[in-house]
Write an enzyme that holds these catalytic residues in place. Sequence first.
Site, PDB file in Angstrom:
ATOM      1  N   ASP A 151       0.878  -1.173   0.000  1.00 27.95           N
ATOM      2  CA  ASP A 151       0.000   0.000   0.000  1.00 27.95           C
ATOM      3  C   ASP A 151       0.914   1.221   0.000  1.00 27.95           C
ATOM      4  OD1 ASP A 151      -1.528   2.165   0.625  1.00 27.95           O
ATOM      5  OD2 ASP A 151      -2.317   1.380   2.524  1.00 27.95           O
ATOM      6  N   LYS A 208      -3.098  11.968  -2.886  1.00 25.28           N
ATOM      7  CA  LYS A 208      -2.089  12.235  -1.857  1.00 25.28           C
ATOM      8  C   LYS A 208      -0.763  12.686  -2.463  1.00 25.28           C
ATOM      9  CE  LYS A 208      -3.790   8.650   1.315  1.00 25.28           C
ATOM     10  NZ  LYS A 208      -4.408   9.268   2.459  1.00 25.28           N
TER      11      LYS A 208
END
Lengths: 312, 402
Positions: B194, B220
């Site tokens: 991840d 992000k």
Amino acid sequence: MPCVIALIIFGIIGIFSASHRDLAKEAFSCVFKRITLRPCDTGFKEKIKGKVLSKIINRSTFLARMVNRHYEVLSWVFFVLMIGSTFWVFSGVYKFYVYGSCNGLNQSGFCAFDPSGENNKVTTLGDNSTCGITPATESSLTLKGVDLSSFVRKTNIGKDEVVVIGCYACDYSRKVYPDILKLIENKKANYTFASYPAKGDTTFLAEAGYCVNKIYGEKYWEFNKYLLEGEKDFILDKSNLNKILEIFNFDIKKVNECSNSTEVKTIVENQAKELKKTNIYGTPTIFINGKAFVGPKPYRVYRSAMNKYIFF
Amino acid sequence: MLDVNKIREDFSVLNRRGSYIPIYFDSACMSLKPDQVVKVMDDYYKEGFACVGRSAHRSGVQATKKVKEVRGIVAKFINAKNENEIIFTRNTTESINLFANSVGLSKGDIVLITDKEHNSNLIPWLFLRDKIGIIVKIIPCNGDGTFSIDNFSEMISGAKIVSVVHTSNLDGVTNPIKEISQIAHKNGALIFVDGAQGMAHKKIDVRDLDIDFLAFSGHKMLGPTGTGVLYGKASLLEKLTPFMVGGNTVSNSTYTNYEFLGVPDKFEAGLQDYAGILGLGEAIKYLNNLDWEEIEEHELKLNTYLTEELKKISKIKIIGPENGAERSSVVNFYIEGVDMNKIAIMLDEMANVEVRSGRHCVHSWFEDKKIYNSLRVSFSIYNTMEEAEIFITNLNKIMKIL
């Protein structure tokens, strides 16, 4: 507790402001969880607390610390104050609707809905009486033990009893008179008009009125209406009485003879004495089924007094 | 040295004259977007948008070409072998779900995850545990939040998949992916990473780290929301069965049959967010124009300052290693008995400081540690030392009233 306060405040503001509606919903969610015995985990309390503290902290760290530490207690204090003030406001609104004053029946204190106190202004009794003086004291106004038999009474089909003590020279008696007539008409109430010379010498009009009733019966009410609604200076000038009688095609000589009789003067004098027994302190004073209303109240006040359930 | 002032000029939100300008310390949740990214997306809609891979007209061909370019940019960014190893998704969560549901797990298969995974790398596995009976094992980290190779080595035996976070959004700790990957492969397990948190802060080379699958989001890493990527080694992607099927995943269909396209098309069902994909490509270009060493140096400087200042406040407990250098761009802390939501709101109201409070989608860790919530400061290339100082000044002010 802060959630309850927030719910009430944001609920009210939310009616007008969409941006506060979400806060109201959050507060409701919090309150709902609490009343269903679940913890309020919405973070709403801390959100509001944070917003409050951030406003205070830039002014006084000490104050912010105190508010932070005693937030729950302060919330309770504000809640109690809010409940108290809410009750106070509702009570004021109710009293204003029913009595024409936020402070209660015939109370002359400041009322936000009637800031100039128009609904409570009366003409005080006495030699130097003046229209528009607000009474300073309260009295026990009553019709008990007062003999009204010599006053003119209009019998109607209704059960309500209206007694108006008014003065022909007083602006407030004149102001309220149309509403009284409207009330009598609408409610089919029994109605007594009692003239009281609160300001100046209007005894001659009371004497004339007594005689008009004695001689012409029902025509008295038209005459009385004229005295209270016609041009004041003209009516109060004693020399114009005959002209007034002439307008109604009354027998001037006959009415004058009657008015000048010792018997009538005594009766009118006694009428004034009887009215004083009511503890009257100003005109107009209107008794509706025995309850006294001092000053020119709005029409709804008189209507409410007769209604079975205030509004109907 | 990173020219932060020049970088800030590219972010309109930081240059709004006469209006609210935030001190944005919530980049671990979502980064700000440079104007270049916004412009590319704007241009897509203004200057001819079309379906990709379908329409033969010029606009369609142009859009197809641009999206293909971005696929190549992404592949190069993580050093994938070729662009077909890149599958576009909506976000990291979708990428993980796609992988978890396509990799062909069955009852009894073991999946290893760490004890501080984001919900997006926890729930899909727990869901499969309940649905088909896989076994989910949690690797406990060391006391300071760093990855425990010892614990991992003890648990790896029999595992089919190792699914771990690259850089934790909880404490900023970057896991030793290369080492984890070696151990996993040695034991016959696939390694899934991840990468959502780390992509904008550390260079990730999938071949160097020998990662089998990598998931990350655009939002992000200066890119738009609604964009994500699932990387997989080509040979492994071929073995996956599609999770979502439908439009643009098949070469032909009849009323009774269908024929899937190849990788990556068969995993990209339905019309994609093409404007977002172009934005993601532009965000990567923006990052590529910066020096990764300078980015890390800048973030280290901010983290060290914040960490040292927070250590001076006795009530504050920092989550993760004491050394700021080990926490990338994240400083997460809590105060016993204090709801950190309140602190976050106060910082915002007092000084426009936007930080994240709560459990940061790592509820499991907070539940296990019995910590109510925390306040996370996460920064990026556009944050300055002055902003960090304002944060500390206002936090100190707040601490005086607690």
